[in-house]
Design an enzyme around this catalytic site. Sequence first.
Site, PDB file in Angstrom:
ATOM      1  N   CYS A  77       3.799   7.840   1.228  1.00 41.17           N
ATOM      2  CA  CYS A  77       3.966   8.021   2.384  1.00 41.17           C
ATOM      3  C   CYS A  77       3.611   6.238   0.950  1.00 41.17           C
ATOM      4  O   CYS A  77       3.315   5.367   1.367  1.00 41.17           O
ATOM      5  CB  CYS A  77       2.598   7.425   2.570  1.00 41.17           C
ATOM      6  SG  CYS A  77       3.039   6.535   4.531  1.00 41.17           S
ATOM      7  N   CYS A 106      -1.962   6.985   9.078  1.00 43.55           N
ATOM      8  CA  CYS A 106      -1.466   6.689   9.205  1.00 43.55           C
ATOM      9  C   CYS A 106      -1.912   4.425  10.715  1.00 43.55           C
ATOM     10  O   CYS A 106      -3.086   4.561  11.017  1.00 43.55           O
ATOM     11  CB  CYS A 106      -0.712   6.983  10.832  1.00 43.55           C
ATOM     12  SG  CYS A 106       0.605   8.119  10.039  1.00 43.55           S
ATOM     13  N   GLU A 118       0.814  -0.995  -0.464  1.00 51.93           N
ATOM     14  CA  GLU A 118      -0.157   0.586  -0.072  1.00 51.93           C
ATOM     15  C   GLU A 118       1.216   1.400  -0.071  1.00 51.93           C
ATOM     16  O   GLU A 118       1.619   1.513   0.454  1.00 51.93           O
ATOM     17  CB  GLU A 118      -0.789  -0.136   1.425  1.00 51.93           C
ATOM     18  CG  GLU A 118      -2.111  -0.550   0.771  1.00 51.93           C
ATOM     19  CD  GLU A 118      -2.791  -0.915   2.140  1.00 51.93           C
ATOM     20  OE1 GLU A 118      -4.185  -0.967   2.297  1.00 51.93           O
ATOM     21  OE2 GLU A 118      -2.771  -1.686   2.924  1.00 51.93           O
ATOM     22  N   CYS A 141       3.674  -6.585   8.679  1.00 48.81           N
ATOM     23  CA  CYS A 141       4.445  -6.133   9.339  1.00 48.81           C
ATOM     24  C   CYS A 141       4.894  -7.013  10.491  1.00 48.81           C
ATOM     25  O   CYS A 141       3.842  -7.670  10.936  1.00 48.81           O
ATOM     26  CB  CYS A 141       4.299  -5.090   9.448  1.00 48.81           C
ATOM     27  SG  CYS A 141       5.461  -4.442  11.080  1.00 48.81           S
ATOM     28  N   CYS A 195      -2.385  -0.591  15.647  1.00 48.92           N
ATOM     29  CA  CYS A 195      -2.112  -0.814  14.206  1.00 48.92           C
ATOM     30  C   CYS A 195      -2.418  -1.502  13.356  1.00 48.92           C
ATOM     31  O   CYS A 195      -1.843  -2.868  13.977  1.00 48.92           O
ATOM     32  CB  CYS A 195      -0.233  -0.788  14.001  1.00 48.92           C
ATOM     33  SG  CYS A 195       0.339  -0.652  12.551  1.00 48.92           S
ATOM     34  N   CYS A 209       2.495  -3.786  16.819  1.00 53.43           N
ATOM     35  CA  CYS A 209       1.975  -2.885  18.131  1.00 53.43           C
ATOM     36  C   CYS A 209       0.373  -2.889  18.222  1.00 53.43           C
ATOM     37  O   CYS A 209       0.055  -3.290  16.541  1.00 53.43           O
ATOM     38  CB  CYS A 209       2.461  -1.153  17.266  1.00 53.43           C
ATOM     39  SG  CYS A 209       3.913  -1.471  16.642  1.00 53.43           S
TER      40      CYS A 209
HETATM   41  N1  SAH Z   1       6.850   0.880  11.623  1.00 53.76           N
HETATM   42  C1  SAH Z   1       7.594   1.801  11.560  1.00 53.76           C
HETATM   43  C2  SAH Z   1       6.374   2.595  10.087  1.00 53.76           C
HETATM   44  C3  SAH Z   1       5.256   2.524  10.183  1.00 53.76           C
HETATM   45  S1  SAH Z   1       4.366   2.955  11.437  1.00 53.76           S
HETATM   46  C4  SAH Z   1       7.218   3.095  12.827  1.00 53.76           C
HETATM   47  O1  SAH Z   1       6.284   2.279  13.753  1.00 53.76           O
HETATM   48  O2  SAH Z   1       7.499   3.648  12.575  1.00 53.76           O
HETATM   49  C5  SAH Z   1       4.438   4.992  10.952  1.00 53.76           C
HETATM   50  C6  SAH Z   1       3.358   5.811  12.417  1.00 53.76           C
HETATM   51  O3  SAH Z   1       1.888   5.365  12.420  1.00 53.76           O
HETATM   52  C7  SAH Z   1       3.975   5.472  13.656  1.00 53.76           C
HETATM   53  O4  SAH Z   1       4.502   6.668  14.249  1.00 53.76           O
HETATM   54  C8  SAH Z   1       3.348   4.468  14.223  1.00 53.76           C
HETATM   55  O5  SAH Z   1       3.185   5.082  15.917  1.00 53.76           O
HETATM   56  C9  SAH Z   1       1.881   5.308  14.048  1.00 53.76           C
HETATM   57  N2  SAH Z   1       0.790   4.937  13.919  1.00 53.76           N
HETATM   58  C10 SAH Z   1       0.482   3.499  13.886  1.00 53.76           C
HETATM   59  N3  SAH Z   1      -0.839   2.927  13.817  1.00 53.76           N
HETATM   60  C11 SAH Z   1      -1.267   3.874  14.687  1.00 53.76           C
HETATM   61  C12 SAH Z   1      -3.216   3.802  14.363  1.00 53.76           C
HETATM   62  N4  SAH Z   1      -4.370   3.513  14.576  1.00 53.76           N
HETATM   63  N5  SAH Z   1      -3.257   6.089  14.451  1.00 53.76           N
HETATM   64  C13 SAH Z   1      -2.455   6.702  14.451  1.00 53.76           C
HETATM   65  N6  SAH Z   1      -1.003   6.372  14.236  1.00 53.76           N
HETATM   66  C14 SAH Z   1      -0.993   4.903  14.268  1.00 53.76           C
END
Ligand code: SAH
Length: 368
Positions: free
Chosen positions: A109, A347, A96, A116, A123, A120
Amino acid sequence: MSEMDKKTNLTGLSHAELVEFIEQFGEPAYRARQIFGALHHRRLRSFDEISELPKALRERLNERATASTLTIESRYISEDGTRRFLMKTHDNLPVETVFIPEERRDTICFSSQSGCPLQCTFCLTAQLGLLRSLTPGEIVEQIIIALNDAYGVGEKPLRGTNLVGMGAGEPFLNFDSLMKALGIMADPQGLFIVPHRVTVSTAGIVPRVQELATIPQRPNLAISLGAPTNEMRDELMPINKKWPLEELLGACKEFEQTLKAGERFTFEYVMLDGVNDSDEQARQLANLLNRHDLHARVNLIPHNPADPLPYQPSPAERVEQFKSILESKGVRTFVRRPRGRDIFAACGQLAARRETNKIQASSQLIGA
Ligand code: SAH
């Protein structure tokens, strides 16, 4: 092994590698320059479109190599103009990419992995698990596809292009391919998107943060913090059990000390209602950063909700209050505005979803 695995994706080769490939092919070096310009400057997606190459050469190239491997499966357009592309690799895995037009620049982006491996809890991508890391060519192709869709094949973009490695995947678990892709995209004969315009976000792969500190030509860095204590971070971002906050922030300090003029270094903090957004947690976060003598700005990202995720975004007043506590303790803070939430482009919402506002990709976009 599929047919595609045996073919070299020329979009994933640097200019120098392409010269070598073309020489082994028994062709003069200027052909490499023509091909590199066609793939990266004119953003062509097949050898057959490179009309200055003799037909016989195009046919030979088609047997041994490919100009593109990703195809657009669907495309979604948000009310705010953000576009989300759901693409597919040659082995059928989801990739994506999100194109975000802004007044003064466009931001693309991109994803570094399909799925992944990090878990987390806030996410959506985590729910896919790791399918595989993307190749340099697959990373570069995402940018080519997004620009061609926004402006037409090979047309000059109206604004500058910024890149953020904040799509699916953990970029620092695919470090070599990422750095190679960034090198290819920086080439003045090609896309010419220099590292200055790129930001890579990591959940905190400490050895790679330390490595980045030693690299002169590098992207800007963002670190996803998400929590002010190990206890909370272990729960939200299990990678913290491997590299806890002290180690991560120690590496951040090392990195910060190597910052040159014009380079940017930021922290990301996703705001989860009633979980990590209290006054006390704001104070803990400010104290943590101050204790490590870190001066990087904090970006607060209100959580982008998605059905299977057990969180809600913090209300706007809470975010403002959190921000003012950080600022009162000298921490520069910025609230990020979500883009493309309605099409699951924001995000943490990338999980290869196929509904809402679907607009079919035209055959022209898919390429030959
Ligand atoms: N793996 C990397 C890049 C992908 S996530 C990382 O963790 O940085 C990119 C950003 O989106 C990160 O800062 C993450 O904390 C944030 N993120 C992930 N899930 C989210 C959500 N549901 N709402 C808002 N931000 C989110």
